[in-house]
Design a protein around this motif. Structure first.
Motif, PDB file in Angstrom:
ATOM      1  N   LEU A   1      35.064  46.626  37.575  1.00  0.00           N
ATOM      2  CA  LEU A   1      35.414  45.159  37.514  1.00  0.00           C
ATOM      3  C   LEU A   1      33.979  44.428  37.648  1.00  0.00           C
ATOM      4  N   LEU A   2      33.230  44.855  38.622  1.00  0.00           N
ATOM      5  CA  LEU A   2      32.011  44.028  39.001  1.00  0.00           C
ATOM      6  C   LEU A   2      31.088  43.820  37.728  1.00  0.00           C
ATOM      7  N   PHE A   3      31.212  45.075  37.000  1.00  0.00           N
ATOM      8  CA  PHE A   3      30.238  44.953  35.753  1.00  0.00           C
ATOM      9  C   PHE A   3      31.097  44.441  34.638  1.00  0.00           C
ATOM     10  N   VAL A   4      32.336  44.424  34.712  1.00  0.00           N
ATOM     11  CA  VAL A   4      33.009  43.800  33.581  1.00  0.00           C
ATOM     12  C   VAL A   4      32.551  42.230  33.872  1.00  0.00           C
ATOM     13  N   ALA A   5      32.654  41.935  35.008  1.00  0.00           N
ATOM     14  CA  ALA A   5      32.521  40.416  35.266  1.00  0.00           C
ATOM     15  C   ALA A   5      31.194  40.008  35.012  1.00  0.00           C
ATOM     16  N   VAL A   6      30.050  40.583  35.444  1.00  0.00           N
ATOM     17  CA  VAL A   6      28.848  40.361  34.873  1.00  0.00           C
ATOM     18  C   VAL A   6      28.765  40.412  33.262  1.00  0.00           C
ATOM     19  N   GLY A   7      29.325  41.324  32.737  1.00  0.00           N
ATOM     20  CA  GLY A   7      29.425  41.165  31.285  1.00  0.00           C
ATOM     21  C   GLY A   7      30.137  40.009  30.605  1.00  0.00           C
ATOM     22  N   GLY A   8      31.146  39.669  31.303  1.00  0.00           N
ATOM     23  CA  GLY A   8      31.902  38.390  30.848  1.00  0.00           C
ATOM     24  C   GLY A   8      31.016  37.288  31.017  1.00  0.00           C
ATOM     25  N   VAL A   9      30.127  36.875  32.039  1.00  0.00           N
ATOM     26  CA  VAL A   9      29.261  35.717  32.184  1.00  0.00           C
ATOM     27  C   VAL A   9      28.296  35.795  31.261  1.00  0.00           C
ATOM     28  N   VAL A  10      27.791  36.959  30.962  1.00  0.00           N
ATOM     29  CA  VAL A  10      26.842  36.968  29.791  1.00  0.00           C
ATOM     30  C   VAL A  10      27.446  36.534  28.440  1.00  0.00           C
ATOM     31  N   LEU A  11      28.433  37.125  28.254  1.00  0.00           N
ATOM     32  CA  LEU A  11      29.191  36.640  26.869  1.00  0.00           C
ATOM     33  C   LEU A  11      29.378  35.095  26.873  1.00  0.00           C
ATOM     34  N   ILE A  12      29.942  34.775  27.789  1.00  0.00           N
ATOM     35  CA  ILE A  12      30.096  33.222  28.140  1.00  0.00           C
ATOM     36  C   ILE A  12      28.930  32.478  27.935  1.00  0.00           C
ATOM     37  N   ALA A  13      27.814  32.978  28.430  1.00  0.00           N
ATOM     38  CA  ALA A  13      26.413  32.132  28.163  1.00  0.00           C
ATOM     39  C   ALA A  13      26.154  32.345  26.895  1.00  0.00           C
ATOM     40  N   LEU A  14      26.085  33.362  26.081  1.00  0.00           N
ATOM     41  CA  LEU A  14      25.752  33.750  24.835  1.00  0.00           C
ATOM     42  C   LEU A  14      26.711  32.888  23.833  1.00  0.00           C
ATOM     43  N   GLU A  15      28.097  32.765  24.098  1.00  0.00           N
ATOM     44  CA  GLU A  15      28.693  31.976  23.250  1.00  0.00           C
ATOM     45  C   GLU A  15      28.432  30.477  23.345  1.00  0.00           C
ATOM     46  N   TYR A  16      28.052  30.044  24.609  1.00  0.00           N
ATOM     47  CA  TYR A  16      27.932  28.639  24.661  1.00  0.00           C
ATOM     48  C   TYR A  16      26.508  28.189  24.311  1.00  0.00           C
ATOM     49  N   ALA A  17      25.570  29.338  24.270  1.00  0.00           N
ATOM     50  CA  ALA A  17      24.231  28.972  23.500  1.00  0.00           C
ATOM     51  C   ALA A  17      24.293  28.921  22.337  1.00  0.00           C
ATOM     52  N   VAL A  18      25.383  29.838  21.558  1.00  0.00           N
ATOM     53  CA  VAL A  18      25.551  29.682  20.017  1.00  0.00           C
ATOM     54  C   VAL A  18      26.315  28.343  19.598  1.00  0.00           C
TER      55      VAL A  18
END
Length: 260
Positions: free
Chosen positions: A91-108
């Protein structure tokens, strides 16, 4: 503000109930409480902010990933987690991956706003430093005997979840080198770069000592591998001290303008 705190409380409770319903014993011990709260509560805070900013696709994908964690083995996407502690680490890795995805979508979604005050040369230079940091970590780990080069010969033997974790580590190590560089070039913030540089040097020295102490044991992984996997810890620390430094410099400049 209240919605953020509500999500921070409700999402961990919902995940505990869900994991209990699928057959795990969700008893929070001292070794699992912290990681579980950080993974679920931290993601909940990021998700609330993302939804308010219109970044919803990555949040939906991340929630689906949270729900699929107990079934990765059944779907052939990863290992069967036999204990609650193992699920918490996933779950910890999923959370980090989710935050990375959020940052990428926000940047796009906000690419024009995000890059309007940063030149292309600055972005390329920061990216170059990030790639250099990735290569330095990989070479140091390889020298410590962690077999990083063996990944190339086992690409088709890995499970899909291992590809995702490897991609997350690669992106994180690049960001760990690029973000402090960008902060220094754009806002003259020195502390984030100092935090990352000192951390890398200390881990490298610790890895060297580790190799010397275990040269006849063949032990693995080295401290450098832990640094690579937990890249989000020094990045969070660098961003925290960078925010404090920015407030100090920004406040000083405002006081100077007011005084004049």
């Amino acid at each position: 503000m209240r919605v953020r705190y509500l999500g921070f409380v409700l999402f961990p409770v919902a995940m505990l109930a869900y994991l209990g319903a699928v057959g795990y014993d969700p008893s929070l011990a001292a070794s699992t409480t912290g990681p579980f709260v950080v993974a679920t509560g931290g993601f909940a805070l990021a998700a609330v902010l993302a939804v308010r900013a219109g970044t919803r696709i990555s949040v939906a994908l991340s929630l689906a990933a949270f729900a699929l964690v107990p079934y990765l083995g059944d779907l052939g996407l990863g290992p069967h987690f036999v204990s609650f502690a193992a699920v918490v680490h996933a779950l910890l890795f999923v959370a980090v991956g989710g935050v990375v995805l959020i940052a990428l979508e926000y940047a796009v979604r906000n690419r024009e706003r995000a890059t309007e005050s940063v030149s292309r040369r600055t972005l390329l230079a920061s990216l170059g430093v990030g790639i250099g940091h990735l290569l330095a970590v990989a070479l140091t780990a390889e020298a410590a005997g962690d077999g990083v080069s063996g990944i190339a010969t086992e690409l088709f033997a890995a499970q899909p979840v291992e590809y995702a974790m490897l991609a997350l580590v690669v992106v994180g190590l690049v960001a760990l080198g690029a973000v402090p560089t960008l902060l220094f070039v754009r806002w003259q913030l020195r502390l984030p770069a100092v935090v990352v540089a000192v951390g890398f040097v200390l881990v490298t020295l610790r890895t060297w000592r580790y190799v010397q102490e275990t040269v006849h044991l063949g032990a693995s992984p080295s401290p450098m591998i832990a640094y690579a996997v937990l890249w989000f810890v020094p990045l969070a620390l660098a961003l925290a001290v960078g925010g404090l430094e920015y407030r100090r410099l920004h406040g000083r400049s405002k006081r100077g303008v007011t005084a004049n």
